[in-house]
Design a protein around this motif. Structure first.
Motif, PDB file in Angstrom:
ATOM      1  N   CYS A  57      13.503  -0.072  -9.547  1.00 52.96           N
ATOM      2  CA  CYS A  57      13.159  -0.698  -8.266  1.00 52.96           C
ATOM      3  C   CYS A  57      11.880  -1.521  -8.382  1.00 52.96           C
ATOM      4  O   CYS A  57      11.064  -1.324  -9.285  1.00 52.96           O
ATOM      5  CB  CYS A  57      13.003   0.360  -7.182  1.00 52.96           C
ATOM      6  SG  CYS A  57      11.635   1.503  -7.444  1.00 52.96           S
ATOM      7  N   LEU A  60       5.752  -1.389  -5.015  1.00 57.66           N
ATOM      8  CA  LEU A  60       4.944  -1.850  -3.888  1.00 57.66           C
ATOM      9  C   LEU A  60       3.548  -1.247  -3.984  1.00 57.66           C
ATOM     10  O   LEU A  60       3.333  -0.231  -4.649  1.00 57.66           O
ATOM     11  CB  LEU A  60       5.597  -1.452  -2.561  1.00 57.66           C
ATOM     12  CG  LEU A  60       6.898  -2.172  -2.181  1.00 57.66           C
ATOM     13  CD1 LEU A  60       7.474  -1.580  -0.899  1.00 57.66           C
ATOM     14  CD2 LEU A  60       6.655  -3.664  -2.004  1.00 57.66           C
ATOM     15  N   PRO A  63       2.574   2.966   0.327  1.00 58.34           N
ATOM     16  CA  PRO A  63       3.785   3.712   0.684  1.00 58.34           C
ATOM     17  C   PRO A  63       4.251   3.484   2.111  1.00 58.34           C
ATOM     18  O   PRO A  63       5.351   3.903   2.472  1.00 58.34           O
ATOM     19  CB  PRO A  63       3.359   5.166   0.473  1.00 58.34           C
ATOM     20  CG  PRO A  63       1.897   5.159   0.742  1.00 58.34           C
ATOM     21  CD  PRO A  63       1.389   3.831   0.252  1.00 58.34           C
ATOM     22  N   ALA A  64       3.443   2.854   2.949  1.00 55.61           N
ATOM     23  CA  ALA A  64       3.819   2.588   4.343  1.00 55.61           C
ATOM     24  C   ALA A  64       3.244   1.243   4.765  1.00 55.61           C
ATOM     25  O   ALA A  64       2.140   0.872   4.352  1.00 55.61           O
ATOM     26  CB  ALA A  64       3.311   3.694   5.267  1.00 55.61           C
ATOM     27  N   SER A  65       3.985   0.531   5.595  1.00 50.30           N
ATOM     28  CA  SER A  65       3.542  -0.789   6.038  1.00 50.30           C
ATOM     29  C   SER A  65       2.638  -0.668   7.258  1.00 50.30           C
ATOM     30  O   SER A  65       2.984   0.008   8.223  1.00 50.30           O
ATOM     31  CB  SER A  65       4.753  -1.660   6.387  1.00 50.30           C
ATOM     32  OG  SER A  65       4.337  -2.875   6.987  1.00 50.30           O
ATOM     33  N   SER A 104       2.604   9.390   4.479  1.00 48.49           N
ATOM     34  CA  SER A 104       3.980   8.902   4.455  1.00 48.49           C
ATOM     35  C   SER A 104       4.984  10.050   4.380  1.00 48.49           C
ATOM     36  O   SER A 104       6.006  10.052   5.071  1.00 48.49           O
ATOM     37  CB  SER A 104       4.181   7.947   3.281  1.00 48.49           C
ATOM     38  OG  SER A 104       3.346   6.816   3.402  1.00 48.49           O
ATOM     39  N   GLY A 121      15.084   3.480   4.823  1.00 50.92           N
ATOM     40  CA  GLY A 121      14.265   2.382   4.320  1.00 50.92           C
ATOM     41  C   GLY A 121      12.828   2.812   4.096  1.00 50.92           C
ATOM     42  O   GLY A 121      12.182   2.398   3.122  1.00 50.92           O
ATOM     43  N   ALA A 122      12.287   3.658   5.002  1.00 54.25           N
ATOM     44  CA  ALA A 122      10.925   4.168   4.821  1.00 54.25           C
ATOM     45  C   ALA A 122      10.835   5.055   3.587  1.00 54.25           C
ATOM     46  O   ALA A 122       9.843   5.019   2.850  1.00 54.25           O
ATOM     47  CB  ALA A 122      10.495   4.944   6.060  1.00 54.25           C
ATOM     48  N   LYS A 124      12.754   4.822   0.880  1.00 55.41           N
ATOM     49  CA  LYS A 124      12.840   3.953  -0.297  1.00 55.41           C
ATOM     50  C   LYS A 124      11.513   3.255  -0.553  1.00 55.41           C
ATOM     51  O   LYS A 124      11.135   3.038  -1.711  1.00 55.41           O
ATOM     52  CB  LYS A 124      13.962   2.936  -0.100  1.00 55.41           C
ATOM     53  CG  LYS A 124      15.361   3.530  -0.122  1.00 55.41           C
ATOM     54  CD  LYS A 124      16.425   2.481   0.152  1.00 55.41           C
ATOM     55  CE  LYS A 124      16.504   1.457  -0.957  1.00 55.41           C
ATOM     56  NZ  LYS A 124      17.623   0.492  -0.732  1.00 55.41           N
ATOM     57  N   ARG A 125      10.777   2.917   0.511  1.00 55.71           N
ATOM     58  CA  ARG A 125       9.469   2.274   0.322  1.00 55.71           C
ATOM     59  C   ARG A 125       8.506   3.228  -0.396  1.00 55.71           C
ATOM     60  O   ARG A 125       7.739   2.802  -1.266  1.00 55.71           O
ATOM     61  CB  ARG A 125       8.894   1.840   1.667  1.00 55.71           C
ATOM     62  CG  ARG A 125       7.553   1.131   1.504  1.00 55.71           C
ATOM     63  CD  ARG A 125       6.886   0.767   2.806  1.00 55.71           C
ATOM     64  NE  ARG A 125       5.594   0.169   2.542  1.00 55.71           N
ATOM     65  CZ  ARG A 125       5.342  -1.134   2.475  1.00 55.71           C
ATOM     66  NH1 ARG A 125       6.325  -2.000   2.680  1.00 55.71           N
ATOM     67  NH2 ARG A 125       4.134  -1.587   2.218  1.00 55.71           N
ATOM     68  N   ARG A 128       9.337   3.175  -3.991  1.00 53.17           N
ATOM     69  CA  ARG A 128       8.895   1.928  -4.631  1.00 53.17           C
ATOM     70  C   ARG A 128       7.384   1.964  -4.888  1.00 53.17           C
ATOM     71  O   ARG A 128       6.912   1.441  -5.904  1.00 53.17           O
ATOM     72  CB  ARG A 128       9.263   0.739  -3.753  1.00 53.17           C
ATOM     73  CG  ARG A 128      10.771   0.490  -3.664  1.00 53.17           C
ATOM     74  CD  ARG A 128      11.114  -0.603  -2.685  1.00 53.17           C
ATOM     75  NE  ARG A 128      10.630  -1.906  -3.147  1.00 53.17           N
ATOM     76  CZ  ARG A 128      10.733  -3.029  -2.423  1.00 53.17           C
ATOM     77  NH1 ARG A 128      11.300  -2.991  -1.225  1.00 53.17           N
ATOM     78  NH2 ARG A 128      10.267  -4.155  -2.912  1.00 53.17           N
ATOM     79  N   TYR A 129       6.626   2.595  -3.989  1.00 56.92           N
ATOM     80  CA  TYR A 129       5.194   2.755  -4.229  1.00 56.92           C
ATOM     81  C   TYR A 129       4.951   3.712  -5.395  1.00 56.92           C
ATOM     82  O   TYR A 129       4.102   3.459  -6.264  1.00 56.92           O
ATOM     83  CB  TYR A 129       4.505   3.279  -2.972  1.00 56.92           C
ATOM     84  CG  TYR A 129       3.106   3.787  -3.233  1.00 56.92           C
ATOM     85  CD1 TYR A 129       2.059   2.909  -3.496  1.00 56.92           C
ATOM     86  CD2 TYR A 129       2.832   5.156  -3.250  1.00 56.92           C
ATOM     87  CE1 TYR A 129       0.784   3.375  -3.768  1.00 56.92           C
ATOM     88  CE2 TYR A 129       1.570   5.627  -3.510  1.00 56.92           C
ATOM     89  CZ  TYR A 129       0.540   4.737  -3.770  1.00 56.92           C
ATOM     90  OH  TYR A 129      -0.719   5.192  -4.039  1.00 56.92           O
TER      91      TYR A 129
END
Length: 310
Positions: A57, A60, A63-65, A104, A121-122, A124-125, A128-129
């Protein structure tokens, strides 16, 4: 040495054997470099990414936007929430050495009973982090003078679902992060001062327990523990003996923390929001701010990674 003294005391009660410096235990690797130990879970993370099917993957930085909610709770529920629950449960084990994931993972755990599709989606983020921070771990360094201090913070009405606040704290012994928490408060706070004060009461209880544990180990603290808070109202409330209408509803926490301060067991001091390390446990942050606080917590690259051994 304190380590040798503790081992000798334990040997008088239990049959123990000194196995030397730690290397690998329960999925946690201890990487030693110049007297500094970094606790890393790289092998566990690699296996976790494989199980999630996210080995390749795109990484990022956070871990959270900070610009959007973690996910929409209005989306449809999972037909089978088992994979979500398994992966979030596996992430919880990472919190042993990765305090940067606390907010997160805490957020994802709040919807384990009935997760909506949007929270995938959260999740998966977060993976990715984790993919982009594979080689970092929690640093442990020697401390000549044992000083206990803690940072406490709260994000007032941080949850849009139930309007409850998220509280968090970080407890340090010298330069080392000893204990940390990111947790939604059980009741709705009617002011930011109340939310911050509840967070202070929680960290005061944690510091009191750690003090008791250190005494049992024969380790005497060099000074009174200091709790750092970035809310002036909550800071003043700790030393103000006068109740008024706005504080009667937090009377129980008030008496607990107020007694600790009045007897000299704890000190509560103000710290600016910029220097508030516990911000990372209460809200999503920008990439630059997140990286800054992560480093100050002692979550750093492994010495082996710096040397290119990976």
């Amino acid at each position: 040495m304190i380590q040798q003294t503790v081992l000798e005391q334990l040997s008088t009660v239990f049959r123990i054997r000194d196995l030397g410096k730690p290397r690998f235990f329960l999925g946690i690797e201890a990487v030693d470099a110049a007297g500094t130990i970094v606790l890393s879970q790289k092998r566990y993370i690699t296996e976790l990414l494989r199980r999630a099917g996210m080995e390749s993957c795109k990484p990022l930085a956070t871990p959270a936007s900070p610009s959007t909610q973690a996910a929409s709770h209005d989306s449809d529920a999972f037909e089978d929430p088992t994979p979500y629950r398994q992966l979030v449960g596996s992430l919880m084990y990472l919190l042993i050495t990765r305090p940067d994931l606390a907010y997160s993972v805490n957020r994802l755990c709040q919807f384990m009973h009935n997760p909506a599709q949007g929270y995938w989606g959260a999740l998966k983020r977060v993976f990715r982090y984790v993919k982009g921070s594979l080689d970092i771990g929690l640093r442990i360094t020697p401390s000549v003078v044992p000083v206990l201090h803690a940072f406490s913070d709260s994000d007032w009405v941080g949850c849009s679902v139930d309007q409850k606040s998220t509280g968090g704290y970080a407890v340090f012994l010298g330069p080392n992060l000893l204990s940390w928490v990111s947790r939604k408060q059980r009741t709705v706070a009617r002011s930011s001062t109340e939310a911050e004060y509840k967070a202070l009461a929680n960290v005061a209880a944690e510091v009191t327990w750690i003090q008791s544990l250190l005494r049992d180990l024969g380790l005497l603290l060099a000074a009174v523990p200091v709790l750092w808070c970035d809310n002036l109202g909550a800071t003043y409330l700790c030393s103000n003996p006068i109740f008024h209408a706005r504080t009667k509803h937090v009377e129980l926490d008030y008496h607990f923390l107020r007694d600790k301060v009045s007897t000299g067991a704890l000190k509560v001091k103000f710290v600016s929001t910029h220097d508030q390390l516990a911000n990372i446990f209460t809200k999503p942050l920008s990439a630059a701010r997140f990286a800054e606080l992560r480093h100050k917590l002692g979550v750093v690259p492994s010495p082996r990674q710096l040397e290119g051994e990976y």
